[in-house]
Each structure stands twice: as C-alpha cells, then as structure tokens.
Write a protein that holds these residues in place. Structure first.
Motif, PDB file in Angstrom:
ATOM      1  N   ALA B  77       0.816  -1.206   0.000  1.00  0.00           N
ATOM      2  CA  ALA B  77       0.000   0.000   0.000  1.00  0.00           C
ATOM      3  C   ALA B  77       0.852   1.259   0.000  1.00  0.00           C
ATOM      4  O   ALA B  77       0.494   2.252  -0.628  1.00  0.00           O
ATOM      5  CB  ALA B  77      -0.905  -0.024   1.221  1.00  0.00           C
ATOM      6  N   LEU B  78       2.003   1.201   0.682  1.00  0.00           N
ATOM      7  CA  LEU B  78       2.773   2.431   0.837  1.00  0.00           C
ATOM      8  C   LEU B  78       3.732   2.687  -0.320  1.00  0.00           C
ATOM      9  O   LEU B  78       4.527   3.619  -0.275  1.00  0.00           O
ATOM     10  CB  LEU B  78       3.528   2.413   2.162  1.00  0.00           C
ATOM     11  N   ASP B  81       3.466   6.084  -1.442  1.00  0.00           N
ATOM     12  CA  ASP B  81       4.161   7.004  -0.555  1.00  0.00           C
ATOM     13  C   ASP B  81       5.592   7.200  -1.037  1.00  0.00           C
ATOM     14  O   ASP B  81       6.069   8.325  -1.224  1.00  0.00           O
ATOM     15  CB  ASP B  81       4.134   6.398   0.865  1.00  0.00           C
ATOM     16  N   ILE B 249       1.275  14.394  -0.750  1.00  0.00           N
ATOM     17  CA  ILE B 249       0.937  13.504   0.361  1.00  0.00           C
ATOM     18  C   ILE B 249      -0.439  12.888   0.135  1.00  0.00           C
ATOM     19  O   ILE B 249      -0.694  11.726   0.423  1.00  0.00           O
ATOM     20  CB  ILE B 249       0.900  14.269   1.694  1.00  0.00           C
ATOM     21  N   LEU B 250      -1.349  13.722  -0.411  1.00  0.00           N
ATOM     22  CA  LEU B 250      -2.741  13.294  -0.392  1.00  0.00           C
ATOM     23  C   LEU B 250      -3.065  12.322  -1.521  1.00  0.00           C
ATOM     24  O   LEU B 250      -4.039  11.592  -1.433  1.00  0.00           O
ATOM     25  CB  LEU B 250      -3.633  14.523  -0.423  1.00  0.00           C
ATOM     26  N   ILE B 252      -1.399   9.778  -1.993  1.00  0.00           N
ATOM     27  CA  ILE B 252      -1.212   8.488  -1.323  1.00  0.00           C
ATOM     28  C   ILE B 252      -2.533   8.022  -0.722  1.00  0.00           C
ATOM     29  O   ILE B 252      -2.896   6.845  -0.785  1.00  0.00           O
ATOM     30  CB  ILE B 252      -0.181   8.622  -0.189  1.00  0.00           C
ATOM     31  N   ALA B 253      -3.270   8.990  -0.146  1.00  0.00           N
ATOM     32  CA  ALA B 253      -4.541   8.644   0.494  1.00  0.00           C
ATOM     33  C   ALA B 253      -5.511   8.063  -0.520  1.00  0.00           C
ATOM     34  O   ALA B 253      -6.196   7.086  -0.251  1.00  0.00           O
ATOM     35  CB  ALA B 253      -5.141   9.877   1.153  1.00  0.00           C
ATOM     36  N   ILE B 256      -4.751   4.482  -1.127  1.00  0.00           N
ATOM     37  CA  ILE B 256      -4.895   3.517  -0.033  1.00  0.00           C
ATOM     38  C   ILE B 256      -6.317   3.457   0.517  1.00  0.00           C
ATOM     39  O   ILE B 256      -6.862   2.373   0.742  1.00  0.00           O
ATOM     40  CB  ILE B 256      -3.930   3.858   1.126  1.00  0.00           C
ATOM     41  N   ILE B 257      -6.920   4.627   0.762  1.00  0.00           N
ATOM     42  CA  ILE B 257      -8.145   4.624   1.572  1.00  0.00           C
ATOM     43  C   ILE B 257      -9.341   3.983   0.854  1.00  0.00           C
ATOM     44  O   ILE B 257      -9.980   3.099   1.429  1.00  0.00           O
ATOM     45  CB  ILE B 257      -8.461   6.047   2.079  1.00  0.00           C
ATOM     46  N   SER B 260      -9.108   0.171   0.813  1.00  0.00           N
ATOM     47  CA  SER B 260      -9.249  -0.416   2.149  1.00  0.00           C
ATOM     48  C   SER B 260     -10.689  -0.332   2.624  1.00  0.00           C
ATOM     49  O   SER B 260     -11.180  -1.236   3.296  1.00  0.00           O
ATOM     50  CB  SER B 260      -8.354   0.306   3.159  1.00  0.00           C
ATOM     51  N   GLY B 301      -7.201  18.341   0.813  1.00  0.00           N
ATOM     52  CA  GLY B 301      -7.538  17.945   2.176  1.00  0.00           C
ATOM     53  C   GLY B 301      -8.967  17.463   2.293  1.00  0.00           C
ATOM     54  O   GLY B 301      -9.244  16.441   2.924  1.00  0.00           O
ATOM     55  N   VAL B 304      -9.516  14.001   0.838  1.00  0.00           N
ATOM     56  CA  VAL B 304      -9.026  12.947   1.724  1.00  0.00           C
ATOM     57  C   VAL B 304      -9.976  12.753   2.899  1.00  0.00           C
ATOM     58  O   VAL B 304     -10.256  11.621   3.311  1.00  0.00           O
ATOM     59  CB  VAL B 304      -7.612  13.275   2.212  1.00  0.00           C
ATOM     60  N   LEU B 305     -10.509  13.855   3.425  1.00  0.00           N
ATOM     61  CA  LEU B 305     -11.412  13.693   4.561  1.00  0.00           C
ATOM     62  C   LEU B 305     -12.703  12.993   4.148  1.00  0.00           C
ATOM     63  O   LEU B 305     -13.249  12.196   4.917  1.00  0.00           O
ATOM     64  CB  LEU B 305     -11.707  15.043   5.205  1.00  0.00           C
ATOM     65  N   ALA B 308     -11.819   9.487   4.018  1.00  0.00           N
ATOM     66  CA  ALA B 308     -11.681   8.943   5.378  1.00  0.00           C
ATOM     67  C   ALA B 308     -13.057   8.689   5.992  1.00  0.00           C
ATOM     68  O   ALA B 308     -13.243   7.690   6.700  1.00  0.00           O
ATOM     69  CB  ALA B 308     -10.870   9.902   6.244  1.00  0.00           C
TER      70      ALA B 308
END
Lengths: 421, 478
Positions: B77-78, B81, B249-250, B252-253, B256-257, B260, B301, B304-305, B308
């Motif tokens: 997953a990373l 990253d 960075i985001l 990556i989210a 992955i998210i 998952s 942001g 990603v939220l 999440a």
C-alpha cells in the motif's frame, strides 16, 4: 570551502539527532515499521495546528506537546485500525497519517485567516539556523537545538540501555515476551512514544527529512552488514555519524562542482546516508553484490572443473584410451591446475586429476542409487538429478549415502566402474 | 447456498451506496435551494471550471481506486508514498534544466515529465534493492523515499540560493492546487485515468493471480516480476497526475483509503475493484465540490477527509468485514452455542431419570457452569422455539427438542469417541475438546465419524457417554 564554528555546531546538532533516530530505527526496522517516521512526520501537523489554535501563540512548548500527542495517536490509531478492521499494518498506517495530515492542512489553512502559519515553517526547522538561537547551559552559550537534541539522545540511550532485553524480545517474538511477563504491547507503546518524541524534537530543530532518513537508512545499512541486533545497533550508529559528517561536507562542496552555491545540509545528510547504504549494498562482505558475484563465480568454476574432470574420466573409460580433443577452455584450466596433461592433442588425467574425478563420479553413482532405491525415481531419470547433486555433496552426506546403498554400488545408468576405495 | 449469500451481500452493498448517494444528493440540493446559492451552482454543475475540477478529481479517484486495490492486496500500500516522495528531485532537476535552457522553469508539462522520470528511477531502485537484498519491503520503500526526498530537498536548497530564478510555486506540488485546475489538466487526468483503467481491465486476470498467490503464479510460468513492474508503473502514472491535483501527500490517500474501505464490503475482487473506484470517484467529486463551495477549504484535504469518512462508515457498517456485522455474527453464534448447550444439558440430565420426569434448574447447573441469567434466558428462548416446555417443577424437552438434543449429544459423543479411539486422548479429557467442536460439526463430518466409529458405537441414536457426566460446576465454559 571554509569551516567555521557555525559549521561545527550544525554538524554536532545533526549528529545528535541522527544518533537518536538511528538508535530507535533498529527497533522499528525489526518490527517492520520503518515508515513510521515518515508517517509521524506528516501526522504531527494537526497536533501543531490545534496547539496553536488553543494557545494562539507559536511557543514551542505547547506545540511540542501537541505534536507528541499527535505522534502517539498515529501509532495507536495505526494499531487500532489494523487490529479492529483486520487491515494490514502498513495500509492502516497509510490511512491514518494521510487523514491526519489532511485535517492538519485544513486547520492551518482555516487558521491562516487570522495569523500567518506557514506549514513549512511550523513543521520543519532548519539545521542552518540552529547556531543562531542559543541558550546558556552551565555558563556556556550553546545552540538551543544542540541542547534539545542532547537531551533527547540521553533519554533514548537511557531507555534503550535499561530496557534493551525487553525491547529485543518484544520486537522479535511478542509471544515469548508475553510468556516471560514483559507486556510487549506496553513496550511497543513506549517505543512509539519515544519515536514520536524524538521525531518531533528533531523536526522542530533540524527538519523532517533528516529524521525520516535516519530512522530508516542506518538500520537497514547495518542489517546488510550483520545478523545480530547488538552489532547492528552499533553499526547503525556509526552509519548515522558518518552520514551527518559527510552530508555537511557534501552540502558545502558538491553544489560548487556544478557552479552553484552550497545547499541544505539536512537533505545532503539523507543523501549521504543513501550513499553509505549503496556502498554496503555493493561491498558488504557476505551479502553484498560483489561478494555474491564472487561466490557465484567460484561455484561456477568449481562445477565446471568437476564436470570436465568427470567427462575426461568417462571418455577414457569408454574408449579405453586417452582421448584426442581440441584445447577447450575447461581443459586448459585443468592443465593449469595440474589435473590433466596434454600431448599432441591427447588429453590425460594426472594421478591427482584421476583421484578427484573418481570422487565426483563416486558421488554421482551414490546419488543415482539412492534416488532409484529410496526416492522411487525412474532409472533413466536419476542421472540428470545426480548431475546437479554431485557438486554439492559434503563428506558427511557421502557417508550417509554410502550407508543407505548396497555394496557393491552399481550405477543404474552407464557409468564407469570405480576401483575399490 | 454460499453463492446466494454472496449475491445477497453484493446487492446490499449496492443498495447501501445508492441510498447514501441519494441521501447526499438530496441533502445537498435541499441545502442548496434553501441557503447557499454557491453550493447550488456547484452541484448543479453550471460552472465550467467546477465541471472540469470535479470531473478531473472524480476520474483521478477512479484510477487511484483501481490501482490502489491491487497494491493494497499485494501488501504494498505504501508504494505510492515512496514513489510520490521520489518525484521531488525530478521536479527540482527539471526546473533547473528548464532554467538553464532559458525558460522560467515553471512549465508544467516539463515538471511533470521530470516527476515521472524520477518516479521511474525510484521504482527501479526499489526493484534493484529488492532483488539484491532480503530487506523487508517497508524498509526498502523507506530507503528510497528518504534518499530521493533528501536529494530533492538538497536540490531545492540550491534553487533557493539561485539569483536568476524564483522557486516559489514549486511547493504547490506538495500541497496541490486543485482549485485552479485548467481544462488541459482535466483532460490530462482523464487520458491517464482511461489508460490506467484499460490496462487494469486487460491484465485483470494476471493481476488477480499475482495479488493472491505470487509464488504459485510464478510457478505457473507467469512473468511475476514484469507484472509487478507494470503495476508499479501504473502507480507512478497515477501519482504523477495526482501530484498536481491533490498534492504529494494526499495522492497516497487516494491510493490507499478507498480500496481499504471497499474491502469491508466484499470478498470478491471484481466487486472490490469497482467499489473502490466508485468510492474514489465519490471522494473526488464530493470533496472538490465542497471545497469549491466554501472559502479556504483546500480541495486535496477535503477529498481525503471525504475518503476517510467513507472508510469509517465502511469500517463500522461493512457487510462483509465491518465491525458491527462481525460483532452481530459473533453474538448470534454465541447465542446458538448457549442454546445448544442448554439442550444437551437437559438431555444428559434426563438420561438417568425415569422417563417423563422434568429436569430442575439445579440439576442443569450441576452439569455445567452458566453465567448469571444465561441459563434462564437460553431456556426461555428454547421454549419460544417449541423445543422445551415449562412444567410446574422444572423443564422438559418437547418431541422436537428431544430430536434436536439427541443430535447435539450424538455429535458431542461421537467426537469424544473419535478422540479416545483415534487421537489417544484420555476419556477424562475429551469432554472439553468435544464441547468446542460439537457446534461446528457438519453433516458430512458426522457421517464420516459414524463410519469411522461403526465398531465403537453399538446402538444409535445416541452412544453412551464414554465418561461419567460430571456434576462439577465450572467445567466446559463457553
């Protein structure tokens, strides 16, 4: 290049934080959590932002506290989600740190209405600026960053020294640790708290990239050089020290080679650690690429020699006389080693060559017999497998094989009869 | 049977997402009608720029969801990253090269090419280290990440000290600049997304094999290394196009998210891939929409939220692995076991009594341990199921209950006999082991046991207990 007192302080501070990170990095490496440093470096952002929003000032005390809380929270949430949702640990780490980072980003952008809070300023200190901010310790003016990192290193060394056995068993074998009464989960939480504290203290003073690199690269480099944790620990500290020194030298000199001015020291320290890693990768005495290639070559040469000896022996046995052959490379090698002789294109094994060839063929026949009698292999298939096995037969194996087959040993394929031993 | 359960579950997930989507849509439109004209304008897609941004981030979500699924299943997953950090030196060098060539250095396609080249070099380094060492995957990713990012920081340090060019603006790569996405950017993302989705569909079977059993796949002659490299190349592509949309960075989210989160809903790869793609698209569209509607909400942001939140909802309510679903399944199993234990206790207690005499609660409590009200509740439930009747001085099995209890006791004792005869366990020790297994013995297993124990079990329906039914409280807890 000119080296001043400023450079000395920068390198000293860099070395201290590199040592702290490398020390903890070994345990993260063993636990397969090497990326925790990277995750924490992003996940502290909301901690910083909330501390700022609550106190309304950029004092480092509350900020540090907020960041450490966020760091510990990252570690705990990572474990929690991984445990509750049966998600792989690295995946859960990725989920947690990106989400926390996004929250921090939003908080900071919202807060930026009121006051300038640049993420890059809040997050990352800079090694270049450390000598400018000094405090008095025992009557001496030392950079604040130096003092902070010295304290962090002392805490780390003390805790690792006191709990070395517990950390080690907890990292390698949590089950054993549980049965010994060590509570590996607490050990893990303590380690994570230490990592968070160290990482945050270092971000604030020397920048995040140095932390991320030093948590991972020295431990991995040391792992290439040793299998034992205590040795690995000391090697990783040496690598950290070396990368900090070389990194600063590199930052001063390398850009000048291309006609630029000097550059960021912490970035170059990460690059220096990378250079040391690749040196280890290539030249590690047992596992390095060079050592590996050398071993492969030695093995290939030995197999070639043994095959050539056996072939010459078989030929002589089949034809009943020495064979006339062109001067192949393999044969010339035998000649050089005094295992064969050549007269007018007629090749003959010397006494020593004959003895070695008999050894090889003996092993070959033993394997053939064993495979046919005990492993249910078909008679016409045993030869092929034995061709490989004959080269890796140790004397002990030969003894065991001899015990399993009946005397006199008779080859199921067309192999020469050997003189009795 | 299991196929039906599967399709039912899939149906549920679909219905759930449809409802959630409708709910969001209704909530948003009601809110938009009443309060916020800006929100209305955005979600009715009247604005050209909004259309581009929402379309672009939605497609990015789809592409990342699809590739991310394979990466998460492959336990890498990373990787995103590492790759996204590894692009930094590429961006910086591309900037330097373009400045040296006489430009301003901020020509976007040039920077993206630099990022892609660095991403590929990073990927090559990962493969190289993986090939030559036995370091764990996370350490390899970390090494590449930190060395490359360090190099990037160092080169940026050089750029900042240059007098000829200003590096301001390069950091938008780290934090993204979704709001100012242009039509050209949207197009680029769309192309990349279509290519990525196409490749995943073409190589679906191969990827599936690699994800679930790479060793077996290699043994079958598939080029596992090449497939891995293709997958990594797709991650590089997604990362590079995502860099500018949502930031380093985001992105990556997004990789992955959503996968998952989708994993909580299904056990089937094909469904998983589409679900992850849908969740990625949902996050992208809703996130960028919200960010456009309110001031000071950076899109990266918010996206990603949103992702999440989808993850948290899935973690709780997922039909296949969600916490609530699992807790309910566990609770039901526990209830069933308690009921079966109560039945067996009734049977065993009445075995040695004259026929027709009711069993008292005290007798049941002597046979096995019950927590507080546990026994009474189980008996009441059995009464409701017509398996037990309440009589004045105790409890009695109904004919149905008798049959069911016989089956349970039979399972229990068959397993005990099996342990005694074939696993050499002492008769005094078998009760507890059998207690655990009796509830899960299937029909076929019972048949096998019967065949195996034909000699040892003289008369059906219920063999005699091979050990005294101990009146010891506290044994055989569930």
């Amino acid at each position: 290049m000119s080296w001043t007192l400023l450079d000395t302080w920068m390198v000293a501070t860099g070395i201290l934080s590199a040592l702290s990170c490398a020390l903890l990095g070994n345990f993260l490496f063993v636990r397969r959590l090497s990326l925790m440093g990277d995750a924490i470096s992003h996940a502290v952002l909301p901690g910083l932002a909330i501390a700022f929003l609550i106190t309304g000032s950029r004092d480092s005390g509350p900020m540090l506290l907020g960041a450490v809380i966020a760091g510990v929270l990252t570690a705990m949430l990572t474990q929690g989600i991984s445990h509750a949702g049966k998600v792989e640990e690295s995946t859960s780490m990725g989920i947690v740190f990106t989400t926390l980072f996004a929250i921090g980003l939003l908080l900071i952008v919202r807060a930026a209405d009121r006051v300038d809070l640049d993420p890059s300023c809040v997050l990352y200190g800079s090694l270049e600026l450390t000598p400018l901010d000094t405090i008095r310790v025992a009557g001496l003016h030392v950079p604040r960053a130096f003092a902070v990192n010295l304290g962090v290193l002392a805490v780390n060394v003390l805790i690792v020294w006191l709990l070395f056995k517990e950390f080690m068993i907890g990292a390698f074998d949590p089950m054993l640790a549980t049965t010994q009464g060590f509570r590996p989960r607490w050990m893990h939480q303590l380690l994570m708290a230490l990592v968070a504290l160290t990482a945050v203290a270092c971000f604030e003073t020397v920048g995040s990239i140095l932390v991320v690199a030093m948590l991972i690269v020295p431990a991995a480099t040391a792992r290439l050089l040793s299998n034992r944790l205590p040795v690995m620990l000391s090697l990783s500290l040496a690598v950290a020290l070396g990368s900090a020194l070389l990194g600063h030298l590199g930052a001063l000199t390398i850009p000048r080679l291309f006609g630029f001015e000097d550059t960021t020291t912490s970035g170059m320290m990460a690059v220096a650690a990378g250079a040391l890693f690749f040196i280890a990768l290539i030249f590690a005495p047992r596992t390095g690429i060079v050592a590996h290639a050398r071993d492969q070559r030695a093995l290939r040469n030995r197999i070639e020699k043994e095959d050539a000896l056996a072939a010459l022996y078989r030929l002589e046995w089949k034809e009943g006389r020495a064979a006339e052959l062109p001067a192949l490379r393999q044969l010339r090698r035998l000649l050089r080693r005094g295992l064969a002789s050549c007269e007018d294109g007629v090749w003959q094994l010397t006494a020593r060559g004959k003895a070695e060839a008999e050894d090889v063929i003996h092993a070959h026949v033993l394997w053939e017999r064993f495979l046919v009698d005990h492993a249910n292999m078909r008679e016409d298939h045993a030869h092929q497998s034995s061709e490989r096995l004959e080269h890796v037969t140790t004397p002990e194996m030969r003894e065991i094989l001899t015990g399993t087959v009946e005397e006199p040993v008779k080859s199921p394929s067309d192999e020469p009869d050997l003189p009795p031993a | 049977m299991s196929a039906r359960v599967h399709s039912q579950r899939r149906g549920w997930a679909g219905v759930f997402w449809l409802l959630l989507g409708l709910l969001v849509f209704v909530a948003v439109s009601v809110y938009a009608e009443s309060a916020n004209p800006a929100l209305r304008r955005i979600f009715s897609l009247r604005d050209y720029n909004t259309r581009v941004v929402m379309g672009g981030t939605g497609l990015l979500g789809v592409a990342c969801g699809v590739i991310g699924t394979f990466m998460v299943l492959r336990k890498k997953a990373l990787l995103g990253d590492a790759i996204s950090h590894a692009t930094l030196p590429g961006i910086a060098i591309a900037f330097l090269v373009m400045v040296a060539a006489g430009g301003t250095g901020k020509y976007l396609p040039g920077l993206l090419i630099g990022a892609a080249v660095a991403g590929v070099v990073g990927m090559g380094t990962i493969i190289l280290i993986r090939h030559h060492t036995r370091l764990p995957e996370d350490a390899i990713l970390g090494i590449v990440l930190s060395i490359f990012f360090g190099a990037g920081v160092a080169i940026l340090g050089v750029i900042q000290k240059m007098s000829t060019a200003s590096a301001a603006g390069l950091e938008t790569f780290i934090y993204g600049k979704t709001a100012s996405m242009l039509a050209a950017d949207g197009q680029r993302i769309a192309w990349a997304a279509f290519i990525l989705i196409g490749v995943s569909l073409l190589l679906f079977k191969e990827f599936r094999a690699v994800c679930f059993d790479s060793g077996f796949t290699r043994a079958q002659g598939w080029p596992v290394r090449t497939l891995d490299a293709v997958m990594m190349g797709m991650v590089v592509t997604a990362t590079v196009i995502g860099l500018q949309a949502v930031g380093l960075i985001l992105v990556i989210a997004l990789l992955i998210i959503p996968p998952s989160a989708a994993r909580f809903w299904t056990e089937e790869l094909r469904v998983l891939v589409w679900l992850a793609a849908g969740m990625g698209a949902f996050s992208g569209v809703v996130g960028s929409g919200l960010s456009a509607a309110f001031p000071d909400l950076p899109a990266g942001g918010v996206i990603v939220l949103v992702a999440a939140s989808v993850f948290i909802v899935s973690l709780l309510f997922g039909r296949s692995r969600g916490l609530i679903f699992r807790a309910m399944a566990r609770y039901r199993l526990e209830q069933r076991i308690t009921r079966q234990n109560a039945l067996r206790a009734l049977f065993e207690a009445s075995e040695h009594m004259p026929a027709g005499q009711p069993v008292t609660e005290t007798a049941l409590r002597e046979i096995r341990y019950w927590r507080g009200m546990q026994l009474r509740r189980a008996l009441n439930r059995l009464v409701r199921g017509d398996l037990v009747t309440r009589v004045p001085d105790g409890w009695r099995l109904t004919p149905d209950g008798q049959e069911e209890a016989q089956r349970m006791v039979r399972n229990h004792r068959l397993w005990e006999l099996y342990l005694i005869h074939h696993a050499a366990v002492a008769p005094s020790h078998v009760d507890r082991d059998a207690d655990l297994i009796e509830h899960v013995l299937g029909h076929d297993m019972v048949k096998e046991l019967e065949a195996l124990l034909a000699a040892a079990t003289p008369e059906p329906p219920v063999p005699v207990s091979p050990h005294p039914i101990a009146p010891a409280a506290g044994k055989g807890r569930v």
